[in-house]
Design a protein around this motif. Structure first.
Motif: not given
Length: 432
Positions: A91-99, A264-269
C-alpha cells in the motif's frame, strides 16, 4: 464528468447503510442543480461525498499497526524515496508510485508561471488567503466537521498554530518549484495528506461522526472545495476584485498549479478539476449542493477572527503593518468584517454571522487606484518572478519553522484532540 448512476461506489470503511451522496443531510438543492447542470454530473459529484483519498488511506491503515504508527517509514519515503525503505508494504509502494509518477498533463514551466502569477501581486495575496480563502472557507458545512470535533480552531491556545500551519502549507506549495519532488511544498503536502488519513481513520471509528449527515471524513468533494474553490478560485477572484488583472493564461497556469497540488494531496484524476472553466463549473455545483453554514461554521469563523484581531503573531500581519499597528482589536475586527464582506460577498458573510459595515466599500473605493497601479507596472519593465519571490520571502518570516515547531500538525496530536474533544461538538452544533 462520468456518470455513476448504475453503481454505488464508497470508500474504505464507509458503513453499508450510509446513504448515497445525494441523500446525505449535507446535500441540498439536488433537483434544482440537476436541472441546471444535468443529472449525470450531479450523480457523479455527489458520489464522491462517500469517496476520498483511498490510496493514501490504504497506506495509512497498512502502517498503523507498526511501531509509531509507521510514521518513520512514511517520513523515510517522503524524504528519500520509496526505494530507500526496507520492506515497505504494498500500500505504501502504491502511494509513492502514484505521487512519483508525474501525470502527462503536468507542464513544469506552466506550474512555475502559475506560482509567479499567484504571488506577483505581493502583500495583498496574503490578505486574500486569509479573508477570501481560509476565512470564507468556513462556510463549508461538511468539510468543517473535523475542525469542529477537534476544536483546533476553537480553543484559543490552538488557533494561531492551526492558522500558521495552513498558511505555511499554502505558501510552500504555491511557491516556484515548491511542488517538485524535492520541494518543500511536496513534502508539506504529503504531511497534510498523512494527517487527513489519520483524521479519517479515527473519525470513521468514532461514534460522534454522523455518517448519515456528513458522509465520508475528508471526502473528495471536500478536497475539491479546498484546493479548487478556496485556494485557487477564491484567491483569483479576490485579486481581481482588488483591481489586479490576471490574464486568461495566468488563470490557467494558477489552476494547473493547484490541480497538481490537489493530485499530490490525493484527489483522483476523474474528479479533479482540469482547467479554469472546469474548476468554475465544479465549484458552482459544489456550492449549490452544500448545506448552508451552521453554528459550527460560525464558531470557527468567530474564533479565527477574534484571534487575528486580538493576538499578535510575530512577522504575520494580514493587514499591512503600517495600518495594523494603529488599530485596536475592535477596529481591526471592523476592518476585517468589511474586507470579508467585500471579498467573500453577502451570502457567505450572512451565513457566517459576519456583521455588515461601511468599510465594505473600502475595497471598491481602492480598486481603481490599485487597478491603475497594476496597469502601469505591467507596461513598465518588470520582473514578476522577483516580485513573487520577495512576497513569499516577506511572508516567510511568519511561516518559517521555529525551534520546537513542526512544519504542520503532528498527526497523533490531532487524533488525541479528536478523541478528547469530539464528544463536546454538540455544545456548538446543537446550539439553539
Amino acid at each position: 464528468m462520468a456518470t455513476t448512476e448504475s453503481v454505488r461506489p464508497a470508500g474504505v470503511d464507509v458503513p453499508a447503510d450510509v446513504p448515497q451522496g445525494r441523500f446525505l443531510g449535507r446535500t441540498v438543492n439536488y433537483e434544482h442543480a440537476a436541472g441546471i447542470y444535468g443529472r449525470p454530473d450531479l450523480e457523479f459529484i455527489t458520489s464522491h461525498y462517500n469517496i476520498g483519498d483511498e490510496v493514501g488511506y490504504r497506506a495509512y491503515a497498512a502502517l498503523k499497526p507498526l511501531k509509531g504508527g509507521g510514521k518513520a517509514m512514511f517520513d523515510q519515503a517522503v524524504e528519500h524515496g520509496i526505494d530507500s525503505v526496507e520492506n515497505p508494504p504494498a500500500e505504501l509502494m502504491e502511494l509513492f508510485k502514484s505521487v512519483e509518477t508525474v501525470p502527462d498533463w503536468v507542464d513544469w514551466d506552466q506550474l512555475h508561471r502559475g506560482s509567479v502569477a499567484y504571488w506577483r501581486a505581493g502583500k495583498i495575496v496574503v490578505m486574500t488567503l486569509a479573508y477570501a480563502a481560509i476565512g470564507a472557507g468556513f462556510r463549508t458545512y461538511g468539510g468543517s466537521r473535523p475542525l469542529v470535533l477537534s476544536r483546533r480552531l476553537i480553543e484559543r491556545d490552538q488557533v494561531g498554530r492551526r492558522l500558521i500551519e495552513t498558511l505555511r502549507w499554502a505558501a510552500n506549495s504555491s511557491k516556484p518549484e515548491g511542488m517538485r519532488r524535492d520541494g518543500e511544498g511536496f513534502r508539506t503536502t504529503m504531511e497534510v495528506r498523512w494527517i487527513h488519513a489519520a483524521v479519517r481513520y479515527h473519525l470513521s471509528r468514532n461514534d460522534d461522526w454522523d455518517w448519515q449527515d456528513w458522509g465520508l471524513v475528508v471526502s473528495n468533494v471536500d478536497s475539491i472545495y479546498t484546493m479548487g474553490c478556496l485556494f485557487c478560485e477564491a484567491v483569483i477572484d479576490a485579486l481581481e476584485k482588488a483591481g489586479i488583472k490576471l490574464s486568461d493564461r495566468e488563470k490557467e497556469d494558477i489552476t494547473a498549479l493547484w490541480r497538481y497540488i490537489g493530485h499530490i494531496m490525493g484527489i483522483p484524476e476523474d474528479i479533479n478539476f482540469t482547467d479554469w472553466q472546469d474548476l468554475k463549473r465544479k465549484s458552482a455545483i459544489v456550492k449549490m449542493l452544500e448545506h448552508p453554514a451552521d453554528e459550527g461554521c460560525r464558531a470557527l469563523m468567530k474564533s479565527l477572527t477574534d484571534y487575528m484581531c486580538e493576538e499578535e503573531i510575530e512577522g504575520y500581519e494580514v493587514i499591512p503593518k503600517v495600518i495594523d499597528k494603529r488599530l485596536d482589536a475592535d477596529q481591526k475586527r471592523t476592518l476585517t468584517y468589511g474586507l470579508m464582506r467585500a471579498w467573500a460577498g453577502d451570502d457567505i458573510c450572512n451565513q457566517l454571522g459576519i456583521p455588515n459595515n461601511r468599510l465594505r466599500y473600502l475595497l471598491p473605493a481602492a480598486k481603481p487606484f490599485l487597478a491603475l497601479y497594476d496597469r502601469i507596472t505591467r507596461k513598465l519593465p518588470h520582473d514578476d518572478e522577483a516580485k513573487a519571490r520577495r512576497a513569499i520571502e516577506a511572508f516567510g518570516v511568519a511561516t518559517r519553522v521555529r525551534e520546537g515547531e513542526t512544519v504542520v500538525a503532528d498527526s497523533e496530536d490531532v487524533v488525541l484532540k479528536l478523541a478528547r474533544n469530539s464528544s463536546r461538538a454538540h455544545e456548538i452544533l446543537h446550539k439553539v
